[in-house]
Motif scaffolding. Structure first.
Motif, mmCIF file in Angstrom:
data_model
loop_
_atom_site.group_PDB
_atom_site.id
_atom_site.type_symbol
_atom_site.label_atom_id
_atom_site.label_comp_id
_atom_site.label_asym_id
_atom_site.label_seq_id
_atom_site.Cartn_x
_atom_site.Cartn_y
_atom_site.Cartn_z
ATOM 1 N N VAL A 172 0.864 -1.174 0.000
ATOM 2 C CA VAL A 172 0.000 0.000 0.000
ATOM 3 C C VAL A 172 0.900 1.223 0.000
ATOM 4 N N GLU A 173 0.691 2.096 -0.964
ATOM 5 C CA GLU A 173 1.515 3.296 -1.064
ATOM 6 C C GLU A 173 0.598 4.507 -0.952
ATOM 7 N N LEU A 174 0.948 5.419 -0.030
ATOM 8 C CA LEU A 174 0.140 6.630 0.123
ATOM 9 C C LEU A 174 1.011 7.835 -0.208
ATOM 10 N N ASP A 175 0.615 8.622 -1.172
ATOM 11 C CA ASP A 175 1.378 9.795 -1.605
ATOM 12 C C ASP A 175 2.856 9.439 -1.816
ATOM 13 N N GLY A 176 3.071 8.305 -2.444
ATOM 14 C CA GLY A 176 4.431 7.919 -2.799
ATOM 15 C C GLY A 176 5.228 7.218 -1.714
ATOM 16 N N THR A 177 4.665 7.112 -0.495
ATOM 17 C CA THR A 177 5.380 6.448 0.594
ATOM 18 C C THR A 177 4.705 5.116 0.894
ATOM 19 N N GLU A 178 5.483 4.057 1.036
ATOM 20 C CA GLU A 178 4.866 2.777 1.347
ATOM 21 C C GLU A 178 4.434 2.746 2.807
ATOM 22 N N LEU A 179 3.173 2.348 3.051
ATOM 23 C CA LEU A 179 2.676 2.253 4.423
ATOM 24 C C LEU A 179 3.116 0.925 5.026
ATOM 25 N N PRO A 180 3.693 0.961 6.237
ATOM 26 C CA PRO A 180 4.106 -0.297 6.888
ATOM 27 C C PRO A 180 2.898 -0.964 7.538
ATOM 28 N N ILE A 181 1.930 -1.392 6.715
ATOM 29 C CA ILE A 181 0.637 -1.797 7.299
ATOM 30 C C ILE A 181 0.746 -2.996 8.226
ATOM 31 N N GLY A 182 1.767 -3.829 8.038
ATOM 32 C CA GLY A 182 1.902 -5.004 8.892
ATOM 33 C C GLY A 182 2.596 -4.682 10.219
ATOM 34 N N ASP A 183 3.073 -3.430 10.372
ATOM 35 C CA ASP A 183 3.854 -3.060 11.549
ATOM 36 C C ASP A 183 3.072 -2.039 12.375
ATOM 37 N N ASP A 184 2.395 -2.561 13.381
ATOM 38 C CA ASP A 184 1.465 -1.751 14.158
ATOM 39 C C ASP A 184 2.119 -0.488 14.721
ATOM 40 N N ARG A 185 3.373 -0.626 15.203
ATOM 41 C CA ARG A 185 4.025 0.506 15.843
ATOM 42 C C ARG A 185 4.427 1.577 14.834
ATOM 43 N N ARG A 186 5.012 1.120 13.719
ATOM 44 C CA ARG A 186 5.436 2.100 12.710
ATOM 45 C C ARG A 186 4.249 2.798 12.057
ATOM 46 N N MET A 187 3.100 2.127 12.065
ATOM 47 C CA MET A 187 1.910 2.755 11.481
ATOM 48 C C MET A 187 1.459 3.969 12.297
ATOM 49 N N ASN A 188 1.875 4.033 13.582
ATOM 50 C CA ASN A 188 1.495 5.166 14.433
ATOM 51 C C ASN A 188 1.838 6.523 13.833
ATOM 52 N N ASP A 189 2.943 6.560 13.070
ATOM 53 C CA ASP A 189 3.331 7.825 12.450
ATOM 54 C C ASP A 189 2.307 8.281 11.410
ATOM 55 N N PHE A 190 1.560 7.341 10.879
ATOM 56 C CA PHE A 190 0.644 7.677 9.781
ATOM 57 C C PHE A 190 -0.791 7.863 10.250
ATOM 58 N N ARG A 191 -1.180 7.063 11.272
ATOM 59 C CA ARG A 191 -2.554 7.114 11.726
ATOM 60 C C ARG A 191 -2.923 8.516 12.182
ATOM 61 N N PHE A 192 -4.162 8.934 11.779
ATOM 62 C CA PHE A 192 -4.642 10.210 12.265
ATOM 63 C C PHE A 192 -3.982 11.344 11.489
ATOM 64 N N HIS A 193 -2.651 11.264 11.291
ATOM 65 C CA HIS A 193 -1.941 12.308 10.574
ATOM 66 C C HIS A 193 -2.119 12.171 9.064
ATOM 67 N N GLU A 194 -1.956 10.949 8.576
ATOM 68 C CA GLU A 194 -2.007 10.722 7.132
ATOM 69 C C GLU A 194 -3.218 9.920 6.698
ATOM 70 N N VAL A 195 -3.591 8.925 7.523
ATOM 71 C CA VAL A 195 -4.769 8.106 7.224
ATOM 72 C C VAL A 195 -5.662 8.129 8.448
ATOM 73 N N SER A 196 -6.953 8.316 8.251
ATOM 74 C CA SER A 196 -7.851 8.304 9.390
ATOM 75 C C SER A 196 -9.087 7.492 9.041
#
Ligand SMILES: Nc1ncnc2c1ncn2[C@@H]1O[C@H](COP(=O)(O)OP(=O)(O)O)[C@@H](O)[C@H]1O
Ligand SMILES: Nc1ncnc2c1ncn2[C@@H]1O[C@H](COP(=O)(O)OP(=O)(O)O)[C@@H](O)[C@H]1O
Ligand code: SF4
Ligand SMILES: [Mg+2]
Ligand SMILES: [Mg+2]
Lengths: 313, 312
Positions: free
Chosen positions: A66-90
């Motif tokens: 899954v790529e959002l605005d050119g950056t691959e989302l670490p969807i399988g990595d719950d902790r790394r996804m924290n940087d994106f949740r709410f800020h980039e994907v909600s």
């Protein structure tokens, strides 16, 4: 391009084996696009939405990206996804109305939530957003129980988009509402895109007539796979997948009367995703099925922006 | 058969010690004749289920009367031989630890104790076939092994085993997918052919429109408009009905094209009150009955009003 999902596979682990809820789904979502996601219950809509933001403990990212605005989302990595949740994907989840903490006044709750995410609350922005969805500022001094269903739903929408995420996923947010409230809430959502609060949106609902009202593109899923994706008008006026056609034919439009025109449903039910059949998954319900359907049909682009996974399309 | 509601009112006691009251249904009158589907339309909280429960004798009527063929509702074995209800969530009607077909066994014990096992089995199978279920796919299964649509049909089949005159169907399709709910609707349309009356309660206008001969639109416990479905939905008069209709999402017709409805066609603010006859089998509520509808409609004919509507 805002979102690019490639061959995404997400399964649920169960005692009886893997439930292949998303089994190789690919699609793209453009800037400022609202994608309506439709299909019978159990086809994987909620799973897709959750996969893009937070997988629950039983979900497993089996493959795809899954790529959002050119950056691959670490969807399988719950902790790394924290940087994106709410800020980039909600996400505005299904049943989110009951998710508001009943013991906190709404304004206080919003403040706590933002601070827990390391964000300083911006009151002017919050009030502006309340105006945008037609909520009075006083709601901040009220408890969730004091709000009607439609007000609560709008409140959750405001909270989830306060940080202007790139992608908003709304899962059945109007399903429990009455028609007039449903219209107001759906329109408010479209307004979020129009006003640039969010860049693009996935609007999940089992109701194609509702999706048609606000989506630019409609994607129909069947049994964990994409069946058809096209501009909303094309899906409604010139669908090519037999499943889409039958779904649309089963809708009693205002004006259609049983006495004049007998509609029919789709006999049978979707296959179990524990051990789905090979080939086209719609095969045992499809009136057009033929030999070749024992092979899996690829999602082919039969016209610009019109994808159909069917050998007969 | 004829179900008649005459000025039916329901006041619930609410609050910690029942100190407050809530009028859920306020002076509602309509009929459900034999062989007809009447749909009761309204938003949540409008009093639809309360009406259904009063008809089923599950909650008492505060004022007014409900009669079936002239006799008042008397909950009990005899009444339920003729009047049955099916509700929104089929799963809650079944006990998950028992097989789904136990619901038939309970009917046998209560109403047909003399039936032999073979005879009863044949009757159950016939009822299941009547609701388009394959008996072999249903008998012996637990509720979780059946879909929502199948369970709703099992419950309709159960009702059909009795000498049924009236079926109250309260939101029975609202948990079903579009692909299966239409078959349940078609089934309701078919069973009215047996001379049954069906009260179809729904918040979904397009489903009510598809199915029912007659429509009753309820708002805050009172009827705002009722009559033949093609009149109520084809030529809606009350601003509330018009507003509901304009909010229904339709294929091929984006919301933008819908006419905005702000207030009464004739007065500012809404219109509620008694019902006036706006045309053949078409009744509409208005706060200023005498002064308004009389004057605007030109007596009892809807003709002049139609002209006015077109002129707008
Ligand atoms: N926690 C879970 N464990 C096992 N299977 C699940 C779980 N959640 C969903 N599923 C299965 O995954 C499939 C897709 O479900 P879902 O994404 O909720 O569908 P939809 O939102 O389209 O109704 C279904 O077959 C469902 O039974
Ligand atoms: N048992 C009850 N006690 C008190 N109030 C009730 C009860 N049942 C329903 N109500 C109230 O009566 C009104 C009508 O409810 P209901 O008949 O369930 O409406 P609908 O089915 O149209 O949603 C609502 O305001 C509801 O809260
Ligand atoms: S691939 Fe075959 S079975 Fe599948 S939808 Fe097309 S015709 Fe039907
Ligand atoms: Mg879902
Ligand atoms: Mg109800």
């Amino acid at each position: 391009m805002s979102l690019r999902v490639s061959d995404l596979k997400v399964h649920y682990r169960t005692l009886r084996g893997d439930v292949r809820a998303l089994d190789g789904v690919s699609f793209e979502l453009g800037d400022a696009e609202i994608l309506g996601l439709a299909g019978e219950s159990g086809c994987g809509k909620t799973t897709l939405g959750k996969s893009l933001i937070r997988m629950d403990g039983r979900m497993r990212h089996v493959g795809g990206t899954v790529e959002l605005d050119g950056t691959e989302l670490p969807i399988g990595d719950d902790r790394r996804m924290n940087d994106f949740r709410f800020h980039e994907v909600s996400l505005v989840p299904q049943y989110s109305m009951s998710a508001l903490n009943p013991t906190r006044k709404i304004g206080k709750m919003v403040g706590e939530l933002l601070r827990s995410r390391g964000v300083t609350p911006d009151t002017a922005k919050l009030l502006g957003r309340l105006d945008a969805v037609g909520l009075p500022h006083e709601v901040l001094d009220r408890y969730p129980i004091e709000l009607s269903g439609g007000m609560k739903q709008r409140m959750v929408m405001v909270i989830s988009t306060l940080l202007d995420p790139s992608l908003l996923i709304a899962d059945e947010v109007t399903s429990a509402l009455d028609v007039s409230t449903q219209k107001a809430v759906a329109r408010a959502l479209a307004g979020f895109r129009d006003n640039g609060f969010v860049k693009s949106m996935i609007f999940i609902t089992h109701d194609i007539s509702l999706t048609y009202q606000i989506a630019d593109t409609i994607m129909v899923m069947y049994a964990g796979r994409l069946a058809e994706k096209a501009p909303a008008r094309t899906i409604v006026e010139a669908p090519r997948h037999p499943y889409t056609r039958m779904l649309i034919d089963s809708l009693p439009e205002v004006g259609v009367r049983h006495a004049d025109r007998r509609l029919s449903g789709i006999a049978g039910s979707p296959p179990s995703l524990l051990d789905p059949p090979a080939g086209c998954r719609f095969r045992d319900r499809c009136p057009l099925a033929f030999d070749r359907c024992a092979e899996e049909p690829p999602a082919a682009e039969i016209a610009p922006d019109h994808f159909v996974a069917c050998w007969k399309a | 058969m004829m179900l008649r509601l005459d000025n039916v009112t329901k006041v619930y006691k609410v609050g910690a010690f029942g100190g407050k009251t809530l009028t859920a249904v306020d002076g509602v009158s309509f009929d459900v004749p034999e062989g007809q589907v009447v749909s009761l339309i309204g938003e949540s909280g409008s009093g639809k289920s309360t009406l259904g429960k009063m008809i089923l004798g599950l909650v008492p009527v505060t004022a007014g009367s409900i009669t079936l063929d002239g006799a008042p509702v008397r909950p009990g074995k005899e009444y339920y031989r003729h009047v049955q209800g099916v509700f929104q969530d089929p799963f809650s009607t079944f006990n998950p630890v028992f097989k789904a077909d136990r619901v038939f066994q309970l009917i046998r014990e209560a109403y047909f104790p003399a039936a032999t096992a073979a005879d009863w089995d044949e009757r159950v199978r016939a009822a299941l076939r009547d609701v388009r279920l394959d008996p072999d796919q249903v008998i012996g299964k637990y509720p979780h092994q059946l879909s929502g649509g199948q369970l709703q049909r099992v419950l309709i089949a159960r009702a059909l085993l009795l000498d049924l005159k009236l079926l109250v169907a309260d939101e029975i399709t609202s948990m079903l997918d579009a692909s299966t709910r239409i078959d349940v609707l078609n089934l309701l349309a078919e069973i009215k052919g047996r001379g049954l009356g069906v009260l179809y309660i729904t918040h979904d206008l397009s489903l009510g429109n598809y199915l029912a001969e007659r429509t009753v639109v309820l708002r805050h416990g009172t009827v705002v408009e009722m009559g033949a479905t093609d009149r109520v939905f084809g030529r809606p008069l009350h601003p509330y009905t018009r507003q509901l209709l304009s909010a229904v999402p339709r294929l091929h017709a984006p919301w933008e094209d819908a006419e905005p409805v702000t207030s009464c066609l004739y007065h500012d603010g809404g219109a509620t009150g008694g019902l006036a006859e706006a045309g053949e089998d078409h009744f509409v509520a208005c706060a200023r009955l005498e002064g308004c509808l009389e004057e605007r409609l030109g007596g009892r004919s809807g003709g002049r009003l139609e002209g006015r509507l077109k002129g707008r």
